[in-house]
Design a protein around this motif. Structure first.
Motif, PDB file in Angstrom:
ATOM      1  N   THR A  64       0.954  -1.283  -0.022  1.00  0.00           N
ATOM      2  CA  THR A  64       0.111   0.004  -0.096  1.00  0.00           C
ATOM      3  C   THR A  64       0.731   1.261  -0.061  1.00  0.00           C
ATOM      4  OG1 THR A  64      -1.709  -1.087   0.911  1.00  0.00           O
ATOM      5  CG2 THR A  64      -1.790   1.313   1.167  1.00  0.00           C
ATOM      6  N   THR A  65       1.863   1.292   0.807  1.00  0.00           N
ATOM      7  CA  THR A  65       2.685   2.284   0.615  1.00  0.00           C
ATOM      8  C   THR A  65       3.515   2.532  -0.603  1.00  0.00           C
ATOM      9  OG1 THR A  65       3.391   2.001   3.151  1.00  0.00           O
ATOM     10  CG2 THR A  65       4.985   3.402   1.841  1.00  0.00           C
ATOM     11  N   LEU A  66       3.926   1.286  -1.029  1.00  0.00           N
ATOM     12  CA  LEU A  66       4.533   1.737  -2.503  1.00  0.00           C
ATOM     13  C   LEU A  66       3.589   2.082  -3.524  1.00  0.00           C
ATOM     14  CD1 LEU A  66       6.971   0.958  -3.970  1.00  0.00           C
ATOM     15  CD2 LEU A  66       6.307  -1.445  -4.410  1.00  0.00           C
ATOM     16  N   ALA A  67       2.207   1.425  -3.490  1.00  0.00           N
ATOM     17  CA  ALA A  67       1.304   2.227  -4.456  1.00  0.00           C
ATOM     18  C   ALA A  67       0.875   3.656  -4.175  1.00  0.00           C
ATOM     19  CB  ALA A  67       0.019   1.306  -4.209  1.00  0.00           C
ATOM     20  N   ASN A  68       0.792   3.841  -2.846  1.00  0.00           N
ATOM     21  CA  ASN A  68       0.832   5.642  -2.599  1.00  0.00           C
ATOM     22  C   ASN A  68       1.882   6.425  -3.062  1.00  0.00           C
ATOM     23  OD1 ASN A  68      -1.671   4.926  -1.526  1.00  0.00           O
ATOM     24  ND2 ASN A  68      -0.785   4.856   0.764  1.00  0.00           N
ATOM     25  N   ARG A  92      12.023   9.756 -16.487  1.00  0.00           N
ATOM     26  CA  ARG A  92      10.931   9.885 -15.333  1.00  0.00           C
ATOM     27  C   ARG A  92       9.783   8.807 -15.648  1.00  0.00           C
ATOM     28  NH1 ARG A  92      10.364  15.046 -12.747  1.00  0.00           N
ATOM     29  NH2 ARG A  92       8.390  14.476 -11.617  1.00  0.00           N
ATOM     30  N   GLN A  93       9.494   8.842 -17.318  1.00  0.00           N
ATOM     31  CA  GLN A  93       8.344   7.814 -17.500  1.00  0.00           C
ATOM     32  C   GLN A  93       9.057   6.433 -17.404  1.00  0.00           C
ATOM     33  OE1 GLN A  93       7.889   9.250 -21.376  1.00  0.00           O
ATOM     34  NE2 GLN A  93       5.831  10.002 -21.047  1.00  0.00           N
ATOM     35  N   ARG A  94      10.401   6.147 -17.736  1.00  0.00           N
ATOM     36  CA  ARG A  94      10.978   4.721 -17.471  1.00  0.00           C
ATOM     37  C   ARG A  94      10.958   4.435 -16.022  1.00  0.00           C
ATOM     38  NH1 ARG A  94      15.674   5.728 -20.632  1.00  0.00           N
ATOM     39  NH2 ARG A  94      14.873   6.112 -22.719  1.00  0.00           N
ATOM     40  N   THR A  95      11.280   5.563 -15.179  1.00  0.00           N
ATOM     41  CA  THR A  95      11.294   5.133 -13.493  1.00  0.00           C
ATOM     42  C   THR A  95       9.973   4.910 -13.172  1.00  0.00           C
ATOM     43  OG1 THR A  95      13.319   6.588 -13.682  1.00  0.00           O
ATOM     44  CG2 THR A  95      12.018   6.123 -11.647  1.00  0.00           C
ATOM     45  N   LEU A  96       9.029   5.466 -13.754  1.00  0.00           N
ATOM     46  CA  LEU A  96       7.544   5.330 -13.215  1.00  0.00           C
ATOM     47  C   LEU A  96       7.023   3.785 -13.570  1.00  0.00           C
ATOM     48  CD1 LEU A  96       5.953   8.765 -13.456  1.00  0.00           C
ATOM     49  CD2 LEU A  96       6.358   7.524 -11.602  1.00  0.00           C
ATOM     50  N   GLN A  99       8.568   1.109 -11.610  1.00  0.00           N
ATOM     51  CA  GLN A  99       8.120   1.044 -10.313  1.00  0.00           C
ATOM     52  C   GLN A  99       6.815   0.387 -10.131  1.00  0.00           C
ATOM     53  OE1 GLN A  99       8.129   5.146  -8.960  1.00  0.00           O
ATOM     54  NE2 GLN A  99      10.073   5.271  -8.137  1.00  0.00           N
ATOM     55  N   ASP A 100       6.142   0.762 -11.645  1.00  0.00           N
ATOM     56  CA  ASP A 100       4.696   0.028 -11.826  1.00  0.00           C
ATOM     57  C   ASP A 100       4.918  -1.402 -11.889  1.00  0.00           C
ATOM     58  OD1 ASP A 100       1.792   0.358 -11.846  1.00  0.00           O
ATOM     59  OD2 ASP A 100       2.029  -0.238 -14.125  1.00  0.00           O
ATOM     60  N   ARG A 101       5.648  -1.873 -12.503  1.00  0.00           N
ATOM     61  CA  ARG A 101       5.868  -3.229 -12.636  1.00  0.00           C
ATOM     62  C   ARG A 101       6.281  -4.045 -11.544  1.00  0.00           C
ATOM     63  NH1 ARG A 101       9.799  -2.125 -17.764  1.00  0.00           N
ATOM     64  NH2 ARG A 101       7.988  -1.915 -19.374  1.00  0.00           N
ATOM     65  N   GLU A 102       7.355  -3.218 -10.567  1.00  0.00           N
ATOM     66  CA  GLU A 102       7.745  -3.638  -9.403  1.00  0.00           C
ATOM     67  C   GLU A 102       6.455  -3.879  -8.528  1.00  0.00           C
ATOM     68  OE1 GLU A 102      10.112  -5.299  -6.410  1.00  0.00           O
ATOM     69  OE2 GLU A 102      10.324  -5.197  -8.783  1.00  0.00           O
ATOM     70  N   LEU A 103       5.670  -3.114  -8.504  1.00  0.00           N
ATOM     71  CA  LEU A 103       4.361  -2.898  -7.604  1.00  0.00           C
ATOM     72  C   LEU A 103       3.703  -4.023  -7.988  1.00  0.00           C
ATOM     73  CD1 LEU A 103       2.442  -1.668  -5.331  1.00  0.00           C
ATOM     74  CD2 LEU A 103       1.741  -0.272  -7.414  1.00  0.00           C
ATOM     75  N   GLN A 104       3.243  -4.213  -9.548  1.00  0.00           N
ATOM     76  CA  GLN A 104       2.390  -5.464  -9.823  1.00  0.00           C
ATOM     77  C   GLN A 104       3.020  -6.834  -9.800  1.00  0.00           C
ATOM     78  OE1 GLN A 104      -0.736  -4.436 -10.846  1.00  0.00           O
ATOM     79  NE2 GLN A 104      -0.312  -2.388 -10.605  1.00  0.00           N
ATOM     80  N   ARG A 105       4.298  -6.731  -9.592  1.00  0.00           N
ATOM     81  CA  ARG A 105       4.965  -8.187  -9.317  1.00  0.00           C
ATOM     82  C   ARG A 105       4.770  -8.424  -7.782  1.00  0.00           C
ATOM     83  NH1 ARG A 105       9.361  -9.670  -6.817  1.00  0.00           N
ATOM     84  NH2 ARG A 105      10.140  -7.549  -6.547  1.00  0.00           N
TER      85      ARG A 105
END
Length: 170
Positions: A64-68, A92-96, A99-105
């Motif tokens: 939840t913290t990572l998603a926020n 920044r788009q690549r970084t985001l 981060q989104d892939r990591e969150l989904q994983r």
């Protein structure tokens, strides 16, 4: 023609079987157990749920913290995108995206781990509940105990007996 005679023969057999049932119906005893209620209302199931919540609450908070954090970074990027150079915007788009892939994983792994542990815990509850159902059936001389049915007369529902016996056995 064969089909009609088969239906008539089946009907006669059913009628003769039903004629026999009233004389012996007092000897047959059936019961029903609502497994969903056992998994929801028994103390053993409630304890399992509490253990799962304790075991997975820290990981859930991390996700939840990572998603926020990702949401905040994404909103900041949206606001600042027009002022960034092309290379900064791309970076920044690549970084985001990473981060989104990591969150989904992490969400996927969390859900898989939670489901596996939930299955373990519920199978322990069901194993114990089935043993208690068998004890109740033997003690009260049931001929059959059903766990799923389209309709059950509440008179035959022994779920409360099973839950009480399961709770007392802990």
């Amino acid at each position: 023609m064969k089909n009609t005679s088969l239906k008539i023969t089946s009907a006669l057999l059913l009628a003769s079987a039903l004629a026999w049932v009233p004389a012996h119906a007092q000897q047959f005893k059936a019961g029903f157990v609502n497994t969903d209620r056992i998994l929801r209302d028994s103390n053993m199931a409630k304890s399992a749920q509490t253990r799962l919540e304790q075991e997975f609450s820290r990981k859930e908070k991390e996700i939840t913290t990572l998603a926020n954090s990702l949401q905040t970074a994404s909103e900041r990027f949206e606001r600042e995108a027009t002022t960034l150079s092309e290379s900064q915007r791309t970076q920044r788009q690549r970084t985001l995206l990473e981060q989104d892939r990591e969150l989904q994983r992490k969400r996927r792994e969390f859900q898989e781990d939670l489901n596996a542990r939930k299955t373990e815990e519920l199978s322990l509850v069901l194993e114990r509940a089935n043993a208690v159902v068998q004890q109740v059936a033997e003690r009260e001389k049931y001929d059959v105990i059903l766990q799923e049915a389209v309709y059950v007369n509440p008179v035959h529902d022994i779920t409360d007996k099973v839950i009480n016996a399961l709770n007392a056995s802990r």
